[in-house]
Design a protein around this motif. Structure first.
Motif, mmCIF file in Angstrom:
data_model
loop_
_atom_site.group_PDB
_atom_site.id
_atom_site.type_symbol
_atom_site.label_atom_id
_atom_site.label_comp_id
_atom_site.label_asym_id
_atom_site.label_seq_id
_atom_site.Cartn_x
_atom_site.Cartn_y
_atom_site.Cartn_z
ATOM 1 N N GLY A 24 4.627 -8.311 -1.251
ATOM 2 C CA GLY A 24 3.226 -8.121 -1.620
ATOM 3 C C GLY A 24 2.977 -6.783 -2.284
ATOM 4 O O GLY A 24 2.207 -6.686 -3.251
ATOM 5 N N VAL A 25 3.620 -5.730 -1.789
ATOM 6 C CA VAL A 25 3.465 -4.405 -2.391
ATOM 7 C C VAL A 25 4.060 -4.394 -3.795
ATOM 8 O O VAL A 25 3.477 -3.823 -4.731
ATOM 9 N N ILE A 26 5.223 -5.033 -3.951
ATOM 10 C CA ILE A 26 5.821 -5.139 -5.285
ATOM 11 C C ILE A 26 4.886 -5.910 -6.213
ATOM 12 O O ILE A 26 4.673 -5.524 -7.369
ATOM 13 N N ASP A 27 4.330 -6.996 -5.702
ATOM 14 C CA ASP A 27 3.395 -7.793 -6.490
ATOM 15 C C ASP A 27 2.182 -6.972 -6.894
ATOM 16 O O ASP A 27 1.708 -7.050 -8.031
ATOM 17 N N ASN A 28 1.674 -6.164 -5.979
ATOM 18 C CA ASN A 28 0.490 -5.369 -6.279
ATOM 19 C C ASN A 28 0.773 -4.288 -7.312
ATOM 20 O O ASN A 28 -0.133 -3.857 -8.034
ATOM 21 N N ALA A 29 2.021 -3.837 -7.379
ATOM 22 C CA ALA A 29 2.377 -2.855 -8.399
ATOM 23 C C ALA A 29 2.296 -3.440 -9.805
ATOM 24 O O ALA A 29 2.259 -2.707 -10.799
ATOM 25 N N ALA A 70 -7.499 -8.028 -3.444
ATOM 26 C CA ALA A 70 -7.152 -9.161 -2.591
ATOM 27 C C ALA A 70 -5.764 -8.981 -1.994
ATOM 28 O O ALA A 70 -5.547 -9.224 -0.795
ATOM 29 N N GLU A 71 -4.806 -8.554 -2.818
ATOM 30 C CA GLU A 71 -3.443 -8.347 -2.332
ATOM 31 C C GLU A 71 -3.384 -7.229 -1.301
ATOM 32 O O GLU A 71 -2.749 -7.362 -0.248
ATOM 33 N N MET A 72 -4.052 -6.133 -1.571
ATOM 34 C CA MET A 72 -4.023 -5.007 -0.631
ATOM 35 C C MET A 72 -4.694 -5.379 0.685
ATOM 36 O O MET A 72 -4.248 -4.959 1.764
ATOM 37 N N THR A 81 -11.697 -1.437 8.624
ATOM 38 C CA THR A 81 -10.515 -1.711 7.817
ATOM 39 C C THR A 81 -9.285 -0.990 8.385
ATOM 40 O O THR A 81 -9.404 0.050 9.030
ATOM 41 N N PRO A 82 -8.085 -1.531 8.142
ATOM 42 C CA PRO A 82 -6.841 -0.918 8.651
ATOM 43 C C PRO A 82 -6.410 0.268 7.791
ATOM 44 O O PRO A 82 -5.668 0.104 6.814
ATOM 45 N N LEU A 83 -6.844 1.443 8.154
ATOM 46 C CA LEU A 83 -6.637 2.625 7.316
ATOM 47 C C LEU A 83 -5.159 2.901 7.058
ATOM 48 O O LEU A 83 -4.755 3.141 5.908
ATOM 49 N N ILE A 84 -4.336 2.883 8.103
ATOM 50 C CA ILE A 84 -2.916 3.197 7.937
ATOM 51 C C ILE A 84 -2.238 2.137 7.062
ATOM 52 O O ILE A 84 -1.426 2.468 6.189
ATOM 53 N N GLY A 85 -2.574 0.880 7.290
ATOM 54 C CA GLY A 85 -1.996 -0.179 6.470
ATOM 55 C C GLY A 85 -2.364 -0.038 5.007
ATOM 56 O O GLY A 85 -1.540 -0.272 4.117
ATOM 57 N N ILE A 86 -3.606 0.350 4.733
ATOM 58 C CA ILE A 86 -4.048 0.554 3.348
ATOM 59 C C ILE A 86 -3.269 1.691 2.702
ATOM 60 O O ILE A 86 -2.817 1.591 1.556
ATOM 61 N N LEU A 87 -3.098 2.799 3.433
ATOM 62 C CA LEU A 87 -2.379 3.948 2.882
ATOM 63 C C LEU A 87 -0.911 3.616 2.615
ATOM 64 O O LEU A 87 -0.363 4.009 1.584
ATOM 65 N N PHE A 88 -0.279 2.882 3.521
ATOM 66 C CA PHE A 88 1.111 2.481 3.311
ATOM 67 C C PHE A 88 1.223 1.572 2.090
ATOM 68 O O PHE A 88 2.136 1.727 1.269
ATOM 69 N N ALA A 133 -0.825 1.312 -0.507
ATOM 70 C CA ALA A 133 -1.120 2.053 -1.735
ATOM 71 C C ALA A 133 0.049 2.932 -2.147
ATOM 72 O O ALA A 133 0.366 3.054 -3.339
ATOM 73 N N SER A 134 0.736 3.546 -1.183
ATOM 74 C CA SER A 134 1.892 4.390 -1.497
ATOM 75 C C SER A 134 3.002 3.565 -2.134
ATOM 76 O O SER A 134 3.641 4.010 -3.101
ATOM 77 N N GLY A 135 3.225 2.368 -1.599
ATOM 78 C CA GLY A 135 4.242 1.498 -2.185
ATOM 79 C C GLY A 135 3.917 1.108 -3.611
ATOM 80 O O GLY A 135 4.804 1.050 -4.471
ATOM 81 N N VAL A 136 2.650 0.846 -3.893
ATOM 82 C CA VAL A 136 2.231 0.480 -5.247
ATOM 83 C C VAL A 136 2.535 1.608 -6.224
ATOM 84 O O VAL A 136 3.065 1.389 -7.321
ATOM 85 N N LEU A 137 2.207 2.839 -5.842
ATOM 86 C CA LEU A 137 2.443 3.984 -6.729
ATOM 87 C C LEU A 137 3.934 4.191 -6.986
ATOM 88 O O LEU A 137 4.340 4.539 -8.095
#
Length: 523
Positions: free
Chosen positions: A173-178, A363-365, A393-400, A402-406
């Protein structure tokens, strides 16, 4: 303290321990029906999955000649004061989780030509999308919590394989979001060449990621209704383009095919990527209002939207514009819009592409971050992943996420699609196996929505999508294969490592007391 209240009806009695908890059940079997004991233990264990500590109501229903239990909506743990997602926003969240419009389908024409591209988007929804959506509807109403497919696999195959599913699907999912910043800039570069590469491109990716991540942080209600607005805006220019194209369409262009000039790897990966991720809604089930009704309805509506959102623009673009296969790559619909309607329509398509990518990103995030929260609530990840922000919202999950996307946004479109498909395929195999195993092992458990097929029919339904998975895996390049295998191996090792960390009490792990107990059924 008063003794726990006990209420009985028919064959079942439940005592609720504690001063503030009373559980009432009704008879699952008719009083005149003899109760078989061969599966009672397993079925009673899994029946806990349909109940919470607050209250539950079960009623009799028929399932393959026997009985299965229908349940009322359950209430799962969530932050106080936050609103659940209703039907219409959920439809668009699924639409964006899967599609977001025809952006990205252009490579199918470039890889295989017009006829095979059109045929693919007619046939493959029945091979892949329909079975996956049906399984998601049944399993999400059976397990209406944010763990989603992780809980399905854990129940059927045990927590180890549940973790592997969660790991591979989250990384995929993170790869997809990138991919969405890449698509966004590919559509924009024809109008603004400066963002094609270099520092402006990097800055654009960073700004887009930060803004959309903040919107996810603000709450699911905002994300849902923003998805509705973005969806309407993204679809409208293609409606206009289709009507403009009608006088110019030459049906003979649809029939062009050359089987000797087909890039099967790109073709299959493009189809697969554009038609998957129906199960992503399962990781949001705990945030949905009345999931037992709204999840199946929203999946059906989104399925119809996705099919026509792909097929009709392809019909218009292929039929109304002379074929140049080398031009059919991501972003080409904006050029078609200019040919058919002029610069104004091209800019509208480009703006719609930008909005669509924003919707797909959010949606993916949402799905990825709430999956991590659901896994933490099940004790598979450290407890801090389960903590919510003041917006719920799941703050830690969002940050993880987003970091993968970057970290991954520098990859090309084709590399991202191939890597995401490979990892997603492994996770889907486990989901199909879990679905069949639960159907066989627990035939009389709560199913507010049930696919109208028996065990044999369910197995047959899973054969075509599993075959497609094997084809996608077989066509993968060596580079994608090696990278994906490394990710899989990391997951195989990571779960025992986390268990060791938990045993040594280096990090705190806990299972939410508000969730049904799956350990008994899983074992």
């Amino acid at each position: 303290m008063a003794p726990p209240e006990v209420r009985t009806s028919g064959d079942i009695s439940v005592a609720a321990e504690g001063s503030n908890c009373t559980v009432t059940t009704t008879s699952v079997f008719d009083a005149q029906t003899p109760v078989s004991t061969s599966q009672d233990n397993d079925n009673d264990q899994l029946a806990k999955l349909g109940n919470t500590h607050d209250r539950a109501s079960v009623q009799m229903g028929d399932y393959n000649g026997g009985q299965y239990v229908g349940i009322n909506e359950v209430t799962l743990p969530r932050a106080d004061g936050t609103n659940k997602v209703s039907l219409i926003p959920l439809v668009f969240l699924i639409f964006y989780g899967v599609s977001g419009g025809p952006f990205g389908v252009e490579d199918s024409v470039g890889a295989a030509g017009p006829f095979l591209a059109l045929l693919g988007f007619v046939v493959f929804p029945f091979i892949w999308s329909v079975p996956e959506a049906l399984i998601t509807a049944e399993m999400s109403t059976m397990f209406p919590e944010n763990g989603g497919y992780v809980v399905w696999v854990s129940t059927a195959l045990g927590p180890y394989w549940g973790f592997q599913t969660g790991w591979m699907k989250w990384i995929g999912g993170v790869i997809d979001n990138a991919l969405y910043p890449v698509l966004f800039l590919d559509y924009l570069k024809s109008g603004i060449p400066a963002v094609a590469d270099g520092l402006p491109r990097v800055a654009a990716v960073l700004v887009l990621t930060v803004v959309l991540t903040y919107m996810n942080y603000r709450g699911m209600t905002i994300v849902g209704w923003v998805a509705v607005l973005l969806g309407v805006f993204s679809v409208l220019p293609f409606v206009v383009m289709i009507f403009i194209s009608i006088p110019k369409i030459q049906p003979s262009r649809w029939m062009v095919v050359d089987l000797h000039d087909v890039d099967w790897n790109l073709y299959m990966n493009t189809l697969f990527w554009n038609l998957n991720y129906w199960d992503s809604v399962s990781t949001l089930a705990g945030e949905v209002h009345n999931p037992k009704k709204n999840v199946p309805k929203s999946l059906l509506c989104a399925l119809i939207m996705v099919f026509f959102g792909y097929f009709l623009p392809l019909l218009a673009g292929i039929g109304a514009v002379p074929l140049q296969r080398d031009l059919w790559t991501d972003g080409y619909f904006s050029d078609i819009a200019k040919i058919l309607g002029g610069v104004w329509l091209r800019w509208w398509i480009q703006a719609a592409a930008a909005m669509s990518n924003m919707g797909m990103f959010m949606a993916e995030m949402s799905g990825d971050s709430f999956q991590l929260l659901g896994m933490a609530e099940r004790g598979m990840l450290p407890e801090f992943f389960a903590k919510r922000s003041r917006h719920g919202t799941p703050l830690i999950g969002i940050l993880f996420s987003a970091s993968g996307v970057l970290l991954l946004s520098w990859l090309s479109f084709q590399e991202i699609v191939a890597a995401e498909n490979f990892l997603y395929s492994f996770g889907m195999i486990l989901e199909f196996v879990a679905f069949i195993r639960i159907r066989i092992k627990y035939p009389s458990t709560p199913r507010p929505y049930k696919i109208p097929l028996g065990t044999a029919g369910s197995i047959l339904m899973c054969i075509p999508p599993i075959t497609m998975i094997c084809v996608v895996l077989a066509l993968s390049s060596l580079k994608v294969f090696l990278v994906s295998i490394v990710v899989v191996i990391i997951g195989l090792v990571l779960q025992p490592c986390l268990k060791h960390v938990e045993k040594k009490k280096l990090l705190k792990f806990s299972t939410s007391s508000d969730l049904p107990d799956i350990n008994g059924a899983a074992n």
